[in-house]
Enzyme design. Structure first.
Site, PDB file in Angstrom:
ATOM      1  N   HIS A   1      37.733  32.081  44.272  1.00 35.21           N
ATOM      2  CA  HIS A   1      38.189  30.947  44.441  1.00 35.21           C
ATOM      3  C   HIS A   1      37.156  29.791  44.067  1.00 35.21           C
ATOM      4  O   HIS A   1      37.243  28.666  44.106  1.00 35.21           O
ATOM      5  CB  HIS A   1      38.934  30.454  45.646  1.00 35.21           C
ATOM      6  CG  HIS A   1      39.811  29.581  45.761  1.00 35.21           C
ATOM      7  ND1 HIS A   1      40.048  28.676  44.781  1.00 35.21           N
ATOM      8  CD2 HIS A   1      41.051  29.140  46.703  1.00 35.21           C
ATOM      9  CE1 HIS A   1      40.785  27.792  45.019  1.00 35.21           C
ATOM     10  NE2 HIS A   1      41.591  28.124  46.260  1.00 35.21           N
TER      11      HIS A   1
ATOM     12  N   THR B   1      43.733  47.025  36.937  1.00 32.35           N
ATOM     13  CA  THR B   1      44.048  48.431  37.652  1.00 32.35           C
ATOM     14  C   THR B   1      45.626  48.470  37.877  1.00 32.35           C
ATOM     15  O   THR B   1      46.374  47.652  38.307  1.00 32.35           O
ATOM     16  CB  THR B   1      43.546  48.263  38.967  1.00 32.35           C
ATOM     17  OG1 THR B   1      43.621  49.377  39.724  1.00 32.35           O
ATOM     18  CG2 THR B   1      43.936  47.134  39.902  1.00 32.35           C
TER      19      THR B   1
END
Length: 399
Positions: free
Chosen positions: A370, A318
């Site tokens: 994560h 993006t």
């Protein structure tokens, strides 16, 4: 002859759609390929056009109603109104109608032709097989001199009295696309262990390479301009090959490792953010990447992207820098596990070999899940992209 108007066949990922707008009402004459109804889904707005000349005989599902795949939404009467209208017309009009019917136009082009009362014969076609596209009509309109009517005598402006201190509010329903964007963003923040790591890259080498070859590149590749996104896509593909976990996705308790790089490119449109996908981006050349992204951007703003073009994707890029963003934390696009954020190029003083130099720097942000990607992998992935961009020859050499 009566024909059923049905909703399109939605892919498995789209459960239903909503009737957004009926452009024609029962009894109104409709030309072949003219837009008659828009159906809004979670991802795109689908257009249904008239199968032939005729009229809308019945609307079964009204605006705002939810429809399923292939569900009946209306009925179309072919030929009746069109034939009557032509029979009552003068010979000159009949000839014009016959001539226009032989000319191929896209639905969007036909709508513009009708709205501006243009003659299709005068418009130069650039589409395949002599098809007149929307861009052809827009180009034609821009080249036609506009007659400016003489200004009427000024009238006294209407006086609207508003109570002092009145504060105006407007309440409108959220579109399906905006609702879906909101749901996915909320899902990403609530169901992932999202973390963002940052770095900065000296864009000087890429800018110098672009400056040196942009004219030759554009000439060689039939007008395709050399931008920055192509370099980022190619650098991301190379980095994804080295760190497969960043290119993976989570499916329940399973990790799906993808042996290909399908890069989603976030594109802003009036109706919201959409993410069309570059399939097998690692096999594309820079020119193909740049041309495809430009095409996606144009069609996203016109609402012409298809559902298939926004399905899947293993990694997303993006670019908030086009709007002036200096630094941000992009949100994941589930089930993907990472997203790269580009930002504004800004000249800053940097220490280079003990000397202060002014360099064109860009902050990069990598948001990652994560649960799957460790901090070490995320940092090394971002450093790899930085190294490839600061020495673009390494992209070609794959080193």
């Amino acid at each position: 002859m009566t024909t059923d108007i049905k909703a399109p066949t939605f892919p498995e990922s789209v459960a239903d759609g909503t009737i957004a707008t009926w452009h024609k009402q029962p009894g109104e004459a409709v030309s072949r390929d003219e837009l008659i109804v828009d159906i809004e889904t979670d991802k795109v707005v689908l257009e249904i056009v008239a199968p032939s000349d005729g009229t809308i005989s019945e609307i079964v599902r009204g605006e705002g109603e939810t429809v399923l795949s292939d569900e009946l939404i209306g009925r179309f009467e072919a030929g009746a109104i069109a034939a009557t209208a032509v029979a009552d017309a003068s010979p000159a009009i009949v000839e014009a109608v016959t001539a226009i019917s032989d000319i191929k136009t896209s639905p969007a082009a036909r709508k513009l032709i009708d709205e501006n009362k243009l003659i299709a014969d005068n418009i130069k076609a650039s589409g395949k097989g002599g098809l007149i596209t929307k861009e052809d009509v827009v180009s034609h309109i821009s080249n036609v001199p506009v007659e400016v009517p003489s200004a009427p005598a000024p009238e006294a402006a209407a006086i609207v009295e508003v109570d002092a201190g009145e504060r105006i509010e407007k309440r409108v329903p959220m579109t399906r696309l905006r609702k879906r964007i909101a749901e996915r963003l909320l899902e990403a923040t609530q169901s992932t262990a999202m973390l963002t790591t940052f770095n900065e890259v000296d864009m000087g080498p890429v800018m110098e390479l672009r400056k040196q070859y942009k004219d030759l590149f554009e000439k060689t590749h039939n007008g395709v301009r050399l931008g920055f996104m192509g370099f980022f896509v190619k650098a991301a593909c190379e980095a994804l090959k080295r760190y497969p976990a960043v290119n993976a996705s989570l499916d329940g308790s399973d990790v799906v490792y993808h042996g290909y790089q399908d890069i989603g490119v976030a594109v802003s449109s009036d109706k919201g953010l959409v993410v069309p996908v570059l399939r097998d981006a690692d096999t594309m050349g820079l020119a193909t990447v740049e041309d495809t992204i430009r095409d996606y951007g144009t069609r996203a703003r016109a609402g012409k992207l298809t559902l298939e073009e926004m399905q899947g994707g293993t990694f997303t890029i993006t670019n908030g820098g086009v709007f002036g963003s200096l630094l941000s934390t992009p949100i994941l696009n589930p089930p993907q596990t990472a997203i790269l954020g580009m930002h504004k190029i800004q000249e800053r003083p940097m220490a280079v070999n003990g000397e202060v130099k002014i360099l064109p720097m860009m902050y990069l942000a990598l948001s990652y899940d994560h649960r799957l990607i460790d901090g070490k992998e995320a940092v090394q992935f971002l450093v790899t992209i930085k190294d490839l961009l600061e020495d673009p020859a390494r992209i070609l050499l794959e080193i």
